[in-house]
Scaffold this motif. Structure first.
Motif, PDB file in Angstrom:
ATOM      1  N   GLU A   1       0.813  -1.216   0.000  1.00 38.03           N
ATOM      2  CA  GLU A   1       0.000   0.000   0.000  1.00 38.03           C
ATOM      3  C   GLU A   1       0.849   1.270   0.000  1.00 38.03           C
ATOM      4  O   GLU A   1       0.345   2.370  -0.259  1.00 38.03           O
ATOM      5  N   GLU A   2       2.144   1.155   0.271  1.00 40.57           N
ATOM      6  CA  GLU A   2       3.018   2.325   0.286  1.00 40.57           C
ATOM      7  C   GLU A   2       3.452   2.747  -1.108  1.00 40.57           C
ATOM      8  O   GLU A   2       4.009   3.829  -1.285  1.00 40.57           O
ATOM      9  N   TYR A   3       3.213   1.895  -2.105  1.00 40.41           N
ATOM     10  CA  TYR A   3       3.667   2.173  -3.466  1.00 40.41           C
ATOM     11  C   TYR A   3       2.514   1.985  -4.446  1.00 40.41           C
ATOM     12  O   TYR A   3       1.716   1.055  -4.305  1.00 40.41           O
ATOM     13  N   PRO A   4       2.413   2.841  -5.466  1.00 37.27           N
ATOM     14  CA  PRO A   4       1.413   2.621  -6.515  1.00 37.27           C
ATOM     15  C   PRO A   4       1.658   1.286  -7.204  1.00 37.27           C
ATOM     16  O   PRO A   4       2.804   0.895  -7.432  1.00 37.27           O
ATOM     17  N   GLN A   5       0.602   0.617  -7.544  1.00 41.49           N
ATOM     18  CA  GLN A   5       0.730  -0.689  -8.173  1.00 41.49           C
ATOM     19  C   GLN A   5       1.508  -0.602  -9.477  1.00 41.49           C
ATOM     20  O   GLN A   5       2.267  -1.507  -9.825  1.00 41.49           O
ATOM     21  N   GLU A   6       1.342   0.501 -10.204  1.00 42.06           N
ATOM     22  CA  GLU A   6       2.047   0.639 -11.477  1.00 42.06           C
ATOM     23  C   GLU A   6       3.566   0.665 -11.282  1.00 42.06           C
ATOM     24  O   GLU A   6       4.321   0.219 -12.152  1.00 42.06           O
ATOM     25  N   LEU A   7       4.030   1.163 -10.132  1.00 46.86           N
ATOM     26  CA  LEU A   7       5.471   1.164  -9.858  1.00 46.86           C
ATOM     27  C   LEU A   7       5.969  -0.235  -9.527  1.00 46.86           C
ATOM     28  O   LEU A   7       7.071  -0.627  -9.939  1.00 46.86           O
ATOM     29  N   LEU A   8       5.178  -0.987  -8.778  1.00 44.67           N
ATOM     30  CA  LEU A   8       5.581  -2.352  -8.439  1.00 44.67           C
ATOM     31  C   LEU A   8       5.659  -3.218  -9.689  1.00 44.67           C
ATOM     32  O   LEU A   8       6.569  -4.037  -9.838  1.00 44.67           O
ATOM     33  N   GLU A   9       4.712  -3.038 -10.584  1.00 43.96           N
ATOM     34  CA  GLU A   9       4.756  -3.780 -11.844  1.00 43.96           C
ATOM     35  C   GLU A   9       5.940  -3.322 -12.698  1.00 43.96           C
ATOM     36  O   GLU A   9       6.572  -4.127 -13.393  1.00 43.96           O
ATOM     37  N   MET A  10       6.231  -2.034 -12.608  1.00 44.77           N
ATOM     38  CA  MET A  10       7.326  -1.464 -13.385  1.00 44.77           C
ATOM     39  C   MET A  10       8.663  -2.078 -12.995  1.00 44.77           C
ATOM     40  O   MET A  10       9.446  -2.514 -13.851  1.00 44.77           O
ATOM     41  N   VAL A  11       8.952  -2.123 -11.701  1.00 48.19           N
ATOM     42  CA  VAL A  11      10.243  -2.645 -11.259  1.00 48.19           C
ATOM     43  C   VAL A  11      10.320  -4.159 -11.448  1.00 48.19           C
ATOM     44  O   VAL A  11      11.408  -4.713 -11.681  1.00 48.19           O
ATOM     45  N   GLU A  12       9.196  -4.829 -11.376  1.00 50.75           N
ATOM     46  CA  GLU A  12       9.199  -6.279 -11.595  1.00 50.75           C
ATOM     47  C   GLU A  12       9.547  -6.597 -13.049  1.00 50.75           C
ATOM     48  O   GLU A  12      10.248  -7.566 -13.333  1.00 50.75           O
ATOM     49  N   ASN A  13       9.070  -5.761 -13.972  1.00 44.81           N
ATOM     50  CA  ASN A  13       9.337  -5.978 -15.391  1.00 44.81           C
ATOM     51  C   ASN A  13      10.680  -5.409 -15.832  1.00 44.81           C
ATOM     52  O   ASN A  13      11.259  -5.872 -16.817  1.00 44.81           O
ATOM     53  N   ASN A  14      11.159  -4.399 -15.097  1.00 43.66           N
ATOM     54  CA  ASN A  14      12.397  -3.727 -15.505  1.00 43.66           C
ATOM     55  C   ASN A  14      13.236  -3.388 -14.277  1.00 43.66           C
ATOM     56  O   ASN A  14      13.066  -2.327 -13.676  1.00 43.66           O
ATOM     57  N   PRO A  15      14.168  -4.260 -13.881  1.00 41.95           N
ATOM     58  CA  PRO A  15      15.005  -4.008 -12.695  1.00 41.95           C
ATOM     59  C   PRO A  15      15.833  -2.733 -12.770  1.00 41.95           C
ATOM     60  O   PRO A  15      16.312  -2.253 -11.742  1.00 41.95           O
ATOM     61  N   GLU A  16      16.006  -2.175 -13.970  1.00 45.77           N
ATOM     62  CA  GLU A  16      16.745  -0.917 -14.087  1.00 45.77           C
ATOM     63  C   GLU A  16      16.070   0.211 -13.311  1.00 45.77           C
ATOM     64  O   GLU A  16      16.709   1.193 -12.945  1.00 45.77           O
ATOM     65  N   THR A  17      14.778   0.080 -13.069  1.00 46.55           N
ATOM     66  CA  THR A  17      14.019   1.146 -12.405  1.00 46.55           C
ATOM     67  C   THR A  17      14.038   1.005 -10.884  1.00 46.55           C
ATOM     68  O   THR A  17      13.300   1.712 -10.192  1.00 46.55           O
ATOM     69  N   TYR A  18      14.882   0.140 -10.359  1.00 44.50           N
ATOM     70  CA  TYR A  18      14.898  -0.162  -8.926  1.00 44.50           C
ATOM     71  C   TYR A  18      15.068   1.098  -8.071  1.00 44.50           C
ATOM     72  O   TYR A  18      14.308   1.333  -7.131  1.00 44.50           O
ATOM     73  N   ASP A  19      16.064   1.918  -8.368  1.00 49.10           N
ATOM     74  CA  ASP A  19      16.306   3.119  -7.561  1.00 49.10           C
ATOM     75  C   ASP A  19      15.116   4.075  -7.620  1.00 49.10           C
ATOM     76  O   ASP A  19      14.770   4.711  -6.624  1.00 49.10           O
ATOM     77  N   PHE A  20      14.531   4.193  -8.801  1.00 49.10           N
ATOM     78  CA  PHE A  20      13.378   5.080  -8.961  1.00 49.10           C
ATOM     79  C   PHE A  20      12.190   4.598  -8.132  1.00 49.10           C
ATOM     80  O   PHE A  20      11.558   5.381  -7.404  1.00 49.10           O
ATOM     81  N   VAL A  21      11.905   3.313  -8.208  1.00 49.11           N
ATOM     82  CA  VAL A  21      10.740   2.778  -7.492  1.00 49.11           C
ATOM     83  C   VAL A  21      10.971   2.798  -5.984  1.00 49.11           C
ATOM     84  O   VAL A  21      10.112   3.244  -5.218  1.00 49.11           O
ATOM     85  N   THR A  22      12.131   2.332  -5.534  1.00 46.26           N
ATOM     86  CA  THR A  22      12.389   2.299  -4.089  1.00 46.26           C
ATOM     87  C   THR A  22      12.516   3.700  -3.499  1.00 46.26           C
ATOM     88  O   THR A  22      12.330   3.893  -2.299  1.00 46.26           O
ATOM     89  N   GLY A  23      12.810   4.692  -4.341  1.00 47.19           N
ATOM     90  CA  GLY A  23      12.926   6.060  -3.855  1.00 47.19           C
ATOM     91  C   GLY A  23      11.609   6.804  -3.797  1.00 47.19           C
ATOM     92  O   GLY A  23      11.578   7.973  -3.385  1.00 47.19           O
ATOM     93  N   TYR A  24      10.536   6.144  -4.186  1.00 44.32           N
ATOM     94  CA  TYR A  24       9.229   6.810  -4.245  1.00 44.32           C
ATOM     95  C   TYR A  24       8.824   7.477  -2.927  1.00 44.32           C
ATOM     96  O   TYR A  24       8.313   8.606  -2.944  1.00 44.32           O
ATOM     97  N   PRO A  25       9.025   6.853  -1.763  1.00 42.54           N
ATOM     98  CA  PRO A  25       8.632   7.516  -0.511  1.00 42.54           C
ATOM     99  C   PRO A  25       9.362   8.838  -0.264  1.00 42.54           C
ATOM    100  O   PRO A  25       8.882   9.694   0.470  1.00 42.54           O
TER     101      PRO A  25
END
Length: 298
Positions: free
Chosen positions: A96-120
């Protein structure tokens, strides 16, 4: 030479242990030195064996990783190494701390890890000043990623540039290449596209690359899907923006920028992937996935 004969053993002039004793003592000393030398030798050999094992292990690891990097490509190896931390992240968070679209994004593209984990901590980057003058050079199309922390969290329509801003990011790369004006960045370009109505429910409107380009001082027009025509645009200093079907670049829809070519294929800037941008793509692979194509010139 004179010889003296002794008839009584006790009358022989022994010197200390005598000649024989000295010889025996010297022999014993040599044995002790050999034993000590043997111990030192064994220790030295063990150390050398350990060093050899370490060297062999290092060489083995170097060859293994070198083979992986050579046969499968550095990007593929780094991708698989990054996948591990993605799985760990996805299994350790409160969704619930992250938009679902971001979780799907990082699962499909590990390059986005820093972007997704930095969301908070996105407030640290939103609306902050952006300076890309260091990578802006007229005639060169720099690789800009839509999920760059500097602008990825900013809004684009009802989403974020990092998720849905491939169109404005491609147009920014084209603009920088053709004008050399570093005052433009993906945040400003996304804001322009939204304000002018080029963002729709389906994503970025195709009119953005013709009408929208003209308002920016660029010339944008539809280009024929032809290898010869594409190369002609690039030879004349222009760039191409392509809408891609599901395939190597996307599972839904996506825009990429084609910036050059050589005998091995075309060079692309994929705003969603360094990995794709490091490859070269032959015409047959690209053309089968291109849904729309625009030439951008000045």
């Amino acid at each position: 030479m004179e010889y003296k004969i002794y008839t009584d053993v006790d009358s022989i002039p022994w010197d200390g242990y005598g000649r024989i004793g000295k010889d025996l003592d010297a022999a014993g000393e040599r044995k002790r030195r050999v034993r000590k030398s043997g111990k030192r030798g064994r220790k030295s050999r063990r150390k050398q064996a350990i060093r050899r094992r370490k060297i062999c292990l290092g060489i083995t690891l170097f060859l293994v990783f070198g083979t992986l990097f050579y046969t499968r490509g550095a990007a593929n190896v780094l991708f698989e190494m990054g996948q591990g931390r993605v799985w760990q992240f996805l299994n350790s968070i409160h969704e619930e701390e992250y938009p679902q679209e971001l979780l799907e994004m990082v699962e499909n593209n590990p390059e986005t890890y820093d972007f997704v984990t930095g969301y908070p901590q996105r407030e640290l980057y939103q609306e902050k000043e952006i300076d890309i003058s260091g990578i802006c050079q007229k005639g060169e199309a720099p690789l800009l990623l839509q999920w760059d922390l500097r602008w990825g969290y900013d809004s684009y329509g009802d989403s974020m540039i990092g998720v849905a801003g491939c169109g404005p990011t491609c147009m920014t790369m084209a603009y920088l290449c053709l004008t050399g004006d570093a005052s433009m960045d993906p945040r400003k370009m996304a804001s322009y596209a939204s304000e002018k109505g080029y963002h729709t429910e389906a994503g970025t409107s195709w009119n953005f690359f013709t009408e929208g380009a003209a308002a920016l001082g660029l010339a944008g027009s539809e280009a024929p899907l032809s290898e010869t025509a594409m190369k002609q645009v690039l030879d004349q200093g222009g760039v191409l923006i392509s809408s891609m079907r599901p395939g190597d670049f996307t599972t839904t829809g996506h825009f990429i920028l084609i910036r050059g070519y050589d005998q091995n294929g075309f060079f692309v800037n994929d705003p969603n992937s360094r990995k794709n941008s490091e490859k070269q793509w032959d015409y047959e692979t690209l053309s089968g996935q291109i849904k729309g194509l625009w030439e951008i010139t000045i």
